[in-house]
Design an enzyme around this catalytic site. Structure first.
Site, PDB file in Angstrom:
ATOM      1  N   ASP A 208       0.835  -1.200   0.000  1.00 27.51           N
ATOM      2  CA  ASP A 208       0.000   0.000   0.000  1.00 27.51           C
ATOM      3  C   ASP A 208       0.866   1.244   0.000  1.00 27.51           C
ATOM      4  OD1 ASP A 208      -2.915   1.251   0.914  1.00 27.51           O
ATOM      5  OD2 ASP A 208      -1.167   2.325   1.661  1.00 27.51           O
TER       6      ASP A 208
ATOM      7  N   TYR B 186       4.165   9.330   1.735  1.00 22.77           N
ATOM      8  CA  TYR B 186       5.490   9.039   2.250  1.00 22.77           C
ATOM      9  C   TYR B 186       6.531   9.393   1.211  1.00 22.77           C
ATOM     10  CZ  TYR B 186       1.642   6.389   4.045  1.00 22.77           C
ATOM     11  OH  TYR B 186       0.416   6.000   4.479  1.00 22.77           O
TER      12      TYR B 186
ATOM     13  N   LYS C 292      -2.674   6.141  -3.029  1.00 29.72           N
ATOM     14  CA  LYS C 292      -3.749   7.036  -2.626  1.00 29.72           C
ATOM     15  C   LYS C 292      -3.734   8.387  -3.328  1.00 29.72           C
ATOM     16  CE  LYS C 292      -3.385   4.887   1.910  1.00 29.72           C
ATOM     17  NZ  LYS C 292      -3.067   5.058   3.330  1.00 29.72           N
TER      18      LYS C 292
ATOM     19  N   HIS D 239      -7.231   9.620   0.150  1.00 30.18           N
ATOM     20  CA  HIS D 239      -6.515   9.550   1.420  1.00 30.18           C
ATOM     21  C   HIS D 239      -7.326  10.126   2.582  1.00 30.18           C
ATOM     22  CE1 HIS D 239      -2.101   9.167   2.796  1.00 30.18           C
ATOM     23  NE2 HIS D 239      -2.929   8.798   3.742  1.00 30.18           N
TER      24      HIS D 239
END
Length: 332
Positions: free
Chosen positions: A48, A77, A106, A137
């Site tokens: 993910d 990230y 996302k 998200h």
């Protein structure tokens, strides 16, 4: 056959989602390659990715997965490219085939008006032809800062710059064009989404753990055929303690007692509890020994009385609170 079934959940779309995955929020880019390769070797199959700080996400699956989920949070990230390199290497070495992985990323808050472009950008970075899952998200649209950028747009007053011209319904219909989607929804937002969606949500990814059980939301989702994924299933542990000053359920004496009974670690007991609630769990770790530990949750079952002990521990205690960065509480 029976053991396999325990390792995945069938979504209302008909596709199967691995029940144990790996989250990689705040993973250093240089560690991504080893994390991805090691996880695949251990048996994780759900990856993910995300574009910015993770929270509850409502997910709609589009492509079939294999069994155990390799969950890598990537979009926020800012490490999609590094994950793409690692996946490319894994495919070339024959460690795994693309069709055996369940890959998720996302839509970040600032791209609500640019869904298709944002999805294409993520696919390019991940070096993939398709995603198994594409999520919204957070259920909030913010000022557009350019496709692929993941910074939180704050106004001069330090408060999140929300775009009031884009509704969640509009975003959802744009996501429907991609067939797969997700969002950060509570009971009421989920109810509304069920009303206006042509393609029903298949998964709601939320923070949930023994200290933040959210039983009503979990029951509502499952009653309406929506799978629940727990993105902070261990209560955030050290990571959230550092960022948000929170405590983790892993230190709870009652949980330590249950773990002792089963000769398991507290983390394994908490993950098993999540699985027995029929939720998907995606713990995050960068330590090889923890990767293996978190995966060994299929060889025991918690007795009803121990499930009840954990049920009584709920503190309604959220550990992941983006208001710290946004100057506004999305969950107020």
């Amino acid at each position: 056959e029976e053991e396999e079934l325990k390792m995945e959940i069938t979504l209302n779309s008909g596709y199967k989602m691995p029940i144990v995955g790996l989250g990689v929020w705040r993973m250093e880019k240089e560690g991504i390659r080893d994390l991805v390769i090691n996880s695949i070797k251990i048996g994780y199959r759900h990856l993910d990715c995300a574009v910015n700080p993770p929270e509850n996400d409502l997910i709609l699956s589009s492509v079939a997965s294999y069994y155990v989920s390799f969950y890598l949070g990537i979009a926020d990230y800012k490490n999609e490219a590094e994950v793409g390199e690692a996946l490319s290497e894994a495919f070339k070495e024959g460690l795994v085939k693309r069709e055996d992985l369940f890959v998720t990323t996302k839509l970040w808050n600032s791209d609500h008006g640019h869904v298709i472009e944002a999805c294409k950008d993520s696919l390019k970075k991940l070096q993939l032809d398709y995603l198994d899952l594409y999520l919204v998200h957070f259920p909030v649209a913010t000022k557009h800062t350019g496709v692929g950028t993941t910074d939180s747009a704050l106004g001069d007053d330090g408060v999140l710059d929300i775009d009031t011209t884009i509704s969640l319904e509009t975003t959802w219909h744009d996501m429907e064009k991609l067939v797969s989607m997700a969002c950060n929804y509570d009971v009421f937002l989920t109810r509304d989404c069920l009303a206006y969606s042509k393609i029903k949500p298949a998964v709601n990814q939320i923070e949930t753990h023994p200290y933040f059980q959210r039983d009503s939301l979990v029951k509502f989702c499952q009653k309406h055929g929506i799978c629940v994924t727990a993105h902070t299933p261990l209560g955030g542990a050290t990571a959230n303690a550092e960022w948000f000053g929170t405590v983790s359920c892993l230190d709870d004496p009652a949980l330590k007692e249950v773990a002792e009974k089963y000769k398991k670690t507290v983390a394994q007991v908490v993950l098993r509890w999540g699985i027995q609630r029929n939720t998907v769990v995606i713990p995050k770790t960068s330590k090889p020994e923890r990767l293996e530990e978190n995966f060994k949750v299929f060889d025991f079952e918690l007795a009803k009385e121990d499930m009840e002990v954990i049920k009584s521990m709920d503190r309604k205690y959220r550990t992941n609170q983006p208001a710290k960065f946004w100057g506004i509480d999305l969950y107020a």
